[in-house]
Design a protein around this motif. Sequence first.
Motif, mmCIF file in Angstrom:
data_model
loop_
_atom_site.group_PDB
_atom_site.id
_atom_site.type_symbol
_atom_site.label_atom_id
_atom_site.label_comp_id
_atom_site.label_asym_id
_atom_site.label_seq_id
_atom_site.Cartn_x
_atom_site.Cartn_y
_atom_site.Cartn_z
ATOM 1 N N GLN A 91 -3.188 -8.549 -10.112
ATOM 2 C CA GLN A 91 -2.318 -7.508 -9.549
ATOM 3 C C GLN A 91 -3.031 -6.737 -8.452
ATOM 4 N N ALA A 92 -4.296 -6.425 -8.655
ATOM 5 C CA ALA A 92 -5.054 -5.701 -7.632
ATOM 6 C C ALA A 92 -5.162 -6.539 -6.358
ATOM 7 N N ARG A 93 -5.435 -7.835 -6.506
ATOM 8 C CA ARG A 93 -5.538 -8.704 -5.335
ATOM 9 C C ARG A 93 -4.191 -8.859 -4.637
ATOM 10 N N GLN A 94 -3.114 -8.937 -5.402
ATOM 11 C CA GLN A 94 -1.790 -9.043 -4.797
ATOM 12 C C GLN A 94 -1.433 -7.768 -4.049
ATOM 13 N N GLY A 95 -1.848 -6.621 -4.569
ATOM 14 C CA GLY A 95 -1.610 -5.359 -3.869
ATOM 15 C C GLY A 95 -2.322 -5.324 -2.531
ATOM 16 N N VAL A 96 -3.566 -5.764 -2.521
ATOM 17 C CA VAL A 96 -4.329 -5.810 -1.271
ATOM 18 C C VAL A 96 -3.684 -6.818 -0.310
ATOM 19 N N ALA A 97 -3.286 -7.973 -0.825
ATOM 20 C CA ALA A 97 -2.670 -8.994 0.027
ATOM 21 C C ALA A 97 -1.357 -8.502 0.622
ATOM 22 N N SER A 98 -0.541 -7.789 -0.149
ATOM 23 C CA SER A 98 0.723 -7.282 0.400
ATOM 24 C C SER A 98 0.478 -6.200 1.443
ATOM 25 N N THR A 99 -0.541 -5.380 1.246
ATOM 26 C CA THR A 99 -0.885 -4.364 2.244
ATOM 27 C C THR A 99 -1.338 -5.021 3.547
ATOM 28 N N VAL A 100 -2.168 -6.037 3.435
ATOM 29 C CA VAL A 100 -2.640 -6.750 4.625
ATOM 30 C C VAL A 100 -1.461 -7.422 5.331
ATOM 31 N N GLN A 101 -0.529 -7.997 4.550
ATOM 32 C CA GLN A 101 0.642 -8.640 5.140
ATOM 33 C C GLN A 101 1.488 -7.632 5.908
ATOM 34 N N ARG A 102 1.682 -6.446 5.347
ATOM 35 C CA ARG A 102 2.457 -5.417 6.056
ATOM 36 C C ARG A 102 1.764 -5.004 7.345
ATOM 37 N N LEU A 103 0.432 -4.901 7.312
ATOM 38 C CA LEU A 103 -0.310 -4.559 8.528
ATOM 39 C C LEU A 103 -0.128 -5.638 9.596
ATOM 40 N N PHE A 104 -0.166 -6.906 9.186
ATOM 41 C CA PHE A 104 0.057 -7.996 10.140
ATOM 42 C C PHE A 104 1.469 -7.936 10.707
ATOM 43 N N ASP A 105 2.456 -7.644 9.867
ATOM 44 C CA ASP A 105 3.837 -7.548 10.337
ATOM 45 C C ASP A 105 3.988 -6.427 11.359
ATOM 46 N N VAL A 106 3.362 -5.290 11.087
ATOM 47 C CA VAL A 106 3.420 -4.170 12.033
ATOM 48 C C VAL A 106 2.731 -4.549 13.341
ATOM 49 N N ALA A 107 1.616 -5.260 13.254
ATOM 50 C CA ALA A 107 0.908 -5.682 14.460
ATOM 51 C C ALA A 107 1.771 -6.630 15.295
ATOM 52 N N VAL A 108 2.506 -7.528 14.634
ATOM 53 C CA VAL A 108 3.381 -8.457 15.349
ATOM 54 C C VAL A 108 4.485 -7.690 16.070
ATOM 55 N N VAL A 109 5.117 -6.746 15.385
ATOM 56 C CA VAL A 109 6.193 -5.969 16.005
ATOM 57 C C VAL A 109 5.657 -5.152 17.178
ATOM 58 N N LEU A 110 4.524 -4.501 16.994
ATOM 59 C CA LEU A 110 3.953 -3.701 18.080
ATOM 60 C C LEU A 110 3.591 -4.580 19.279
ATOM 61 N N THR A 111 3.070 -5.767 19.021
ATOM 62 C CA THR A 111 2.736 -6.675 20.110
ATOM 63 C C THR A 111 3.982 -7.063 20.895
ATOM 64 N N LEU A 112 5.069 -7.351 20.184
ATOM 65 C CA LEU A 112 6.305 -7.728 20.872
ATOM 66 C C LEU A 112 6.915 -6.560 21.634
ATOM 67 N N VAL A 113 6.810 -5.360 21.085
ATOM 68 C CA VAL A 113 7.339 -4.188 21.782
ATOM 69 C C VAL A 113 6.522 -3.914 23.047
#
Length: 152
Positions: free
Chosen positions: A14-36
């Motif tokens: 569960q701890a690793r999945q929490g870290v992985a989901s946080t990293v995934q959200r950061l990547f998603d935000v980076a993708v959106v910001l790059t496109l904007v």
Amino acid sequence: ASGTAPRTFGEAVQARQGVASTVQRLFDVAVVLTLVVAGCSLAVAVGGSLVERKRPFTLLRVTGTPTAALYRVVLLEAVFPLAAATIVAGSTAYVISVLTVQKMAPAGTPLPVPGPVYYITMAVGLVASLLVILASLPLLGRITGPSNVRFE
């Protein structure tokens, strides 16, 4: 001695999945910001292009070319580079993630496959970029008005 309480296997997962989901959200935000940012830079390029081609566009409009046709030309000039950049960025990111998993993950780890959240994030970023580009198009109507034609 280690500073953390003992964990069960389930708690560690569960701890690793929490870290992985946080990293995934950061990547998603980076993708959106790059496109904007790409959309904003294209809007600046479109505005500069319109200012540079003010006279030819005005003459086209005066000779009967509909404003909608000029809008389509400018929009196509902006959309194709944005789509190409999106495809190249998505492909590069996928190749890098595959290479990273092959080099760092234990043998037998399945290759990463982008989920629906990734595609939704890309779509939202593209729509935001297109909206920024569309916001610059009214400039075309203002600078190509028939009243702006001057023969000196």
